[in-house]
Write a protein that holds these residues in place. Structure first.
Motif, PDB file in Angstrom:
ATOM      1  N   TYR A   1       0.886  -1.203  -0.053  1.00  0.00           N
ATOM      2  CA  TYR A   1      -0.042  -0.080  -0.078  1.00  0.00           C
ATOM      3  C   TYR A   1       0.963   1.264  -0.106  1.00  0.00           C
ATOM      4  O   TYR A   1       1.652   1.334   0.900  1.00  0.00           O
ATOM      5  N   LYS A   2       0.689   1.988  -1.045  1.00  0.00           N
ATOM      6  CA  LYS A   2       1.442   3.326  -1.106  1.00  0.00           C
ATOM      7  C   LYS A   2       0.682   4.484  -1.053  1.00  0.00           C
ATOM      8  O   LYS A   2      -0.233   4.744  -1.733  1.00  0.00           O
ATOM      9  N   THR A   3       0.861   5.406  -0.081  1.00  0.00           N
ATOM     10  CA  THR A   3      -0.060   6.638   0.241  1.00  0.00           C
ATOM     11  C   THR A   3       0.901   7.680  -0.185  1.00  0.00           C
ATOM     12  O   THR A   3       2.115   7.909   0.172  1.00  0.00           O
ATOM     13  N   ARG A   4       0.327   8.843  -0.895  1.00  0.00           N
ATOM     14  CA  ARG A   4       1.038   9.937  -1.161  1.00  0.00           C
ATOM     15  C   ARG A   4       0.326  11.197  -0.991  1.00  0.00           C
ATOM     16  O   ARG A   4      -0.809  11.046  -1.446  1.00  0.00           O
ATOM     17  N   ARG A   5       0.525  12.110  -0.356  1.00  0.00           N
ATOM     18  CA  ARG A   5      -0.119  13.322   0.051  1.00  0.00           C
ATOM     19  C   ARG A   5       0.746  14.586  -0.264  1.00  0.00           C
ATOM     20  O   ARG A   5       1.692  14.788   0.279  1.00  0.00           O
ATOM     21  N   PHE A   6       0.192  15.284  -1.315  1.00  0.00           N
ATOM     22  CA  PHE A   6       1.005  16.658  -1.412  1.00  0.00           C
ATOM     23  C   PHE A   6      -0.162  17.784  -1.105  1.00  0.00           C
ATOM     24  O   PHE A   6      -1.234  18.139  -1.895  1.00  0.00           O
ATOM     25  N   ASN A   7       0.344  18.742  -0.563  1.00  0.00           N
ATOM     26  CA  ASN A   7      -0.347  20.019  -0.338  1.00  0.00           C
ATOM     27  C   ASN A   7       0.352  21.198  -0.809  1.00  0.00           C
ATOM     28  O   ASN A   7       1.668  21.373  -0.390  1.00  0.00           O
ATOM     29  N   GLN A   8      -0.326  22.036  -1.484  1.00  0.00           N
ATOM     30  CA  GLN A   8       0.214  23.489  -1.827  1.00  0.00           C
ATOM     31  C   GLN A   8      -0.464  24.482  -1.513  1.00  0.00           C
ATOM     32  O   GLN A   8      -1.944  24.192  -1.793  1.00  0.00           O
ATOM     33  N   GLY A   9      -0.204  25.666  -1.136  1.00  0.00           N
ATOM     34  CA  GLY A   9      -1.127  26.779  -0.889  1.00  0.00           C
ATOM     35  C   GLY A   9      -0.460  27.885  -0.628  1.00  0.00           C
ATOM     36  O   GLY A   9       0.785  28.133  -0.437  1.00  0.00           O
ATOM     37  N   ILE A  10      -1.152  29.130  -0.196  1.00  0.00           N
ATOM     38  CA  ILE A  10      -0.625  30.171   0.330  1.00  0.00           C
ATOM     39  C   ILE A  10      -1.614  30.765   1.446  1.00  0.00           C
ATOM     40  O   ILE A  10      -2.885  30.793   1.221  1.00  0.00           O
ATOM     41  N   ASN A  11      -1.188  31.316   2.538  1.00  0.00           N
ATOM     42  CA  ASN A  11      -1.997  32.122   3.405  1.00  0.00           C
ATOM     43  C   ASN A  11      -1.502  33.576   3.357  1.00  0.00           C
ATOM     44  O   ASN A  11      -0.389  33.670   3.018  1.00  0.00           O
ATOM     45  N   PHE A  12      -2.424  34.403   3.388  1.00  0.00           N
ATOM     46  CA  PHE A  12      -2.254  35.842   3.604  1.00  0.00           C
ATOM     47  C   PHE A  12      -2.984  36.388   4.712  1.00  0.00           C
ATOM     48  O   PHE A  12      -4.057  36.039   4.982  1.00  0.00           O
ATOM     49  N   ASN A  13      -2.627  37.380   5.226  1.00  0.00           N
ATOM     50  CA  ASN A  13      -3.054  38.430   6.148  1.00  0.00           C
ATOM     51  C   ASN A  13      -2.828  39.855   5.870  1.00  0.00           C
ATOM     52  O   ASN A  13      -1.545  40.333   5.463  1.00  0.00           O
ATOM     53  N   VAL A  14      -3.972  40.698   5.901  1.00  0.00           N
ATOM     54  CA  VAL A  14      -3.748  42.036   5.564  1.00  0.00           C
ATOM     55  C   VAL A  14      -4.203  42.857   6.744  1.00  0.00           C
ATOM     56  O   VAL A  14      -5.418  42.675   7.333  1.00  0.00           O
ATOM     57  N   PHE A  15      -3.537  43.724   7.244  1.00  0.00           N
ATOM     58  CA  PHE A  15      -3.838  44.495   8.480  1.00  0.00           C
ATOM     59  C   PHE A  15      -3.985  46.218   7.921  1.00  0.00           C
ATOM     60  O   PHE A  15      -3.059  46.783   8.075  1.00  0.00           O
TER      61      PHE A  15
END
Length: 752
Positions: free
Chosen positions: A349-363
């Protein structure tokens, strides 16, 4: 002419004063201190401010004065009072000295703005890094095993699952920095695949948070918060871990901060060589005969992960792109086959998990904030069956197509909120959107591929009605591409008086069936589970009450305090999705229960000071369905723990105990729903650790499962939903000892 005068006035006034922002941080770790009271005394009077969630407060240098004319007094709960002299620098920082036992944990899950556990409208349980290390926890399964009101289940093929408030894992939302973790198998995210090497703390909210996080948040939400680097220069750590059952782990992190730029990269490799109850207590890897001993109850697995993050940080905004990767290979070794015993069937059993993203905060200013995240999650699970030659170790795929499978799941999500929060204003509010688009592919998916979209807007407000009393109504309106529109409201109340705190809530929950429950056919030697495209969404109603009392023993030497916590809840669910067995007993399929109810409560006493944290808790949860009569089937729990810091010699000791009472399960047969049991058991872990070389080196040794619980008798199947009969349920591998060595060079940088 009037416009010209106004322009001249504004131009002149720009020279009349200078505006600065000063940041208040903890001297211990440079983390911003929000909610601190700041009194600025000048020749022209006094002004009082509260630091915002970034620890900032404004400082105005008025005309005709210098910064030497000002006196600044700062008071924050959990820190020593501080008289600060502003030095005129553009990026001034004020460090506060913590009083260790009095600092409340900072939390973000489900909150309009950064707050503390004491001030949060929701009751939030925090497992900090100190507790994670004291438990010797490698993954999320390890750290939750001894937690009250949480049950960890084990399926030897699908991994570790969870139960909260009488609900199974498909009703528990698991997030990492607010991004959902995907890849549920039989409803559960495998907790053993979520490693904690880069986790700073874990925030747990029991009960529905469907307004905030949508589907899968009926029973509770678990949000893992990653470590953030705060000091300039290089920081890093390297950890090694060995456990006598055959665990060999190594992980590390390297971070670099330079002005507005922050970089970090981390990675880990975990190897487990499998375990069965006939294994010796301590065993190192060695060549073995390829006989029946090659079969293990706990399957061998190898895991790798990597995490890369970058942050661009300014006072008015932050941008944080990230990418993390996870690889796992698990081997299910078969017994040698007759008549020659020179071949065996092995499942990989082979499991692959890939997550890509971007967080942003503006004040835009200290009052308003815009924050958001956009991410792509990719999860693939391969299952292949091989014929293995035990003499040459060669492997060939079996010719049966049903032995080979690849299932792919993707999620594209975007979430953003606009909020207004201030310590001075009576009403804080938040509004946002939440978009999730799911895709599934594979030959076990009906028509080979399916998609589902969920699009929602939500909002909430916190009305500070009068001193100590907060009212928080909230609502979510969502459209699901398969099930249409739904509206989810909630109402939270909180009242503080002296050392008493009262919380009460009502929340509606909603969970659309997952694509696995609707469309996936999962069949192997251990499982036969059929999807059901006719399922209806689950809808729940939950009420909870919390009462907390804190007794401060101020005259004691180490700032002792005792906390008492009492909680009760009731939840009813219409159309709860569950599994039923067919008339022949050979397969299972999903169906909707007309009604499911859970009721329960818990009582916890916590004693802590600068040296000791001791906790004793008990809970009981009862469940009832429309098939089980009028009585609730109840199950008790008892937990206790103690963590002691022998400060004189720099050693820490910890003990964690949990009693898990007999649990009731229901099995659907041709004659109706029958009641079965999983019997009770006890778990006990201990840990001792010591720092060396000015806290740069940590050595920890411990023992897990001292009572040697491996399986408990069960009226149901052995693990999860199996085609064959059962008799016992796996709980843990046997008694083990471990040692962890950590090198931390965060402290190489001189504190400001």
């Amino acid at each position: 002419m009037n416009i010209l005068r106004l322009f001249v006035l504004l131009f002149i006034s720009s020279f009349a004063f200078s505006q600065y922002e000063v940041q208040v941080v903890s001297e211990e770790n440079n983390v911003p201190v929000s909610g601190a009271t700041v009194k600025i005394i000048s020749p022209k009077g006094e002004k009082i401010y509260k630091t915002d969630e970034r620890g900032l407060f404004p400082f105005t240098l008025e005309q005709g004065t210098t910064y030497r004319d000002y006196k600044i007094q700062i008071i924050a709960e959990g820190y020593e009072p501080f008289d600060y002299m502003f030095d005129g620098s553009a990026n001034a920082t004020c460090p506060l000295t913590p009083v260790s036992s009095k600092i409340d944990d900072v939390v973000v899950t489900g909150q309009i703005s950064l707050t503390t556990t004491e001030k949060s409208v929701h009751k939030i349980r925090v497992i900090d890094r100190k507790t994670i290390d004291a438990k010797g926890a490698v993954n999320l399964r390890d750290v939750l095993t001894n937690e009250l009101n949480i049950r960890v289940t084990q399926d030897q093929m699908l991994g570790s699952g969870i139960q909260m408030q009488g609900f199974t894992g498909e009703n528990v939302k698991i997030l990492i920095d607010g991004v959902p973790v995907i890849g549920r198998l039989n409803g559960d995210v495998d907790l053993s695949q979520i490693n904690l090497n880069n986790i700073e703390r874990i925030e747990i909210v029991e009960g529905p948070l469907s307004v905030n996080y949508g589907s899968n948040a009926l029973a509770g939400t678990i949000n893992l918060i990653t470590k953030k680097t705060v000091r300039n220069g290089f920081q890093g750590n390297l950890n090694t871990y060995y456990e006598s059952v055959g665990n060999y782990n190594v992980d590390g992190k390297l971070a670099y901060n330079a002005g507005h730029h922050r970089f970090s990269v981390s990675g880990m490799r975990n190897f487990f060589d499998g375990w069965k109850n006939t294994d010796p207590f301590i065993e190192f890897p060695q060549s073995k005969l390829a006989d029946s001993n090659r079969v293990t109850q706990w399957r061998p697995k190898e895991q790798y992960s990597a995490d890369v993050r970058y942050s661009l940080v300014y006072k008015k905004f932050t941008i944080n792109p990230f990418a993390d990767f996870y690889w796992e290979t698990m081997t299910n070794r078969g017994a040698p086959r007759q008549p020659d015993y020179i071949t065996a069937f092995d499942d990989i059993y082979k499991t692959r998990r890939f997550n890509q993203g971007i967080n942003f905060n503006v004040f835009p200013n200290s009052k308003y904030k815009i924050q958001g995240v956009a991410a792509h999650n990719y999860f693939v699970r391969n299952k292949n069956t091989y014929v293995k030659d035990l003499t040459t170790l060669g492997m060939n795929l079996t010719p049966n197509e049903s032995d080979q499978d690849t299932s792919v799941f993707r999620t594209i999500m975007s979430r953003s909120t606009f909020s207004s929060s201030s310590f001075e204003q009576k009403i804080d509010y938040e509004a946002g959107y939440d978009v999730n688009f799911d895709m599934a592919e594979g030959k076990r998916i009906s028509d080979s591929s399916k998609t589902m979209g969920d699009y929602a807007v939500f909002g909430s407000m916190e009305w500070k009605a009068f001193s100590g009393f907060i009212v928080r109504p909230a609502a979510r309106v969502a459209y699901n591409s398969v099930f249409g529109f739904n509206v989810v409201p909630s109402l939270n109340l909180k009242y503080n008086i002296n050392n008493w705190s009262f919380r009460s809530s009502y929340a509606k929950g909603y969970r659309a069936p997952s694509m696995k429950e609707l469309y996936m056919i999962f069949v192997d030697v251990n499982h036969d589970i059929q999807g059901n495209a006719s399922l209806k969404p689950e809808q729940s109603h939950n009420v909870q009450t919390w009462i907390n009392y804190r007794l401060d023993l101020l005259k004691m030497k180490y700032n002792d305090e005792i906390n008492f916590e009492l909680n009760g809840f009731y939840q009813t669910v219409n159309d709860k999705i569950t599994l039923s067995q067919n008339a022949t007993g050979t397969s299972y399929s999903y169906f909707n229960l007309d009604k499911f109810e859970s009721i329960g409560g818990k009582f916890i006493v916590t004693y802590k000071n600068e040296l000791v944290t001791a906790k004793l808790g008990t809970s009981i949860v009862g469940v009832k369905t429309n098939y089980s009569g009028n009585n609730f089937a109840t199950s008790p729990e008892l937990t206790s723990s103690i963590m002691y810091n022998w400060r004189k010699i720099g050693m820490n000791f910890s003990v964690f105990y949990k009693y898990t009472g007999r649990a009731v399960t229901f099995l659907q047969t041709e004659t109706g729903l029958s009641q079965t049991f999983i019997h009770d058991y006890n778990m006990l872990d201990v840990n001792v650790s010591k720092d060396f070389w000015r806290k740069r080196v940590l050595v920890a040794v411990g023992a897990k499962n001292l009572l040697n619980v491996t399986n408990v008798t069960s009226g149901a199947s052995a693990s999860g939903v199996h085609s064959g009969g059962g008799g016992s349920s796996p709980i843990a591998w046997g008694r083990s000892v471990y040692i962890r060595l950590s090198l931390n060079f965060d402290t190489f940088n001189k504190k400001k």
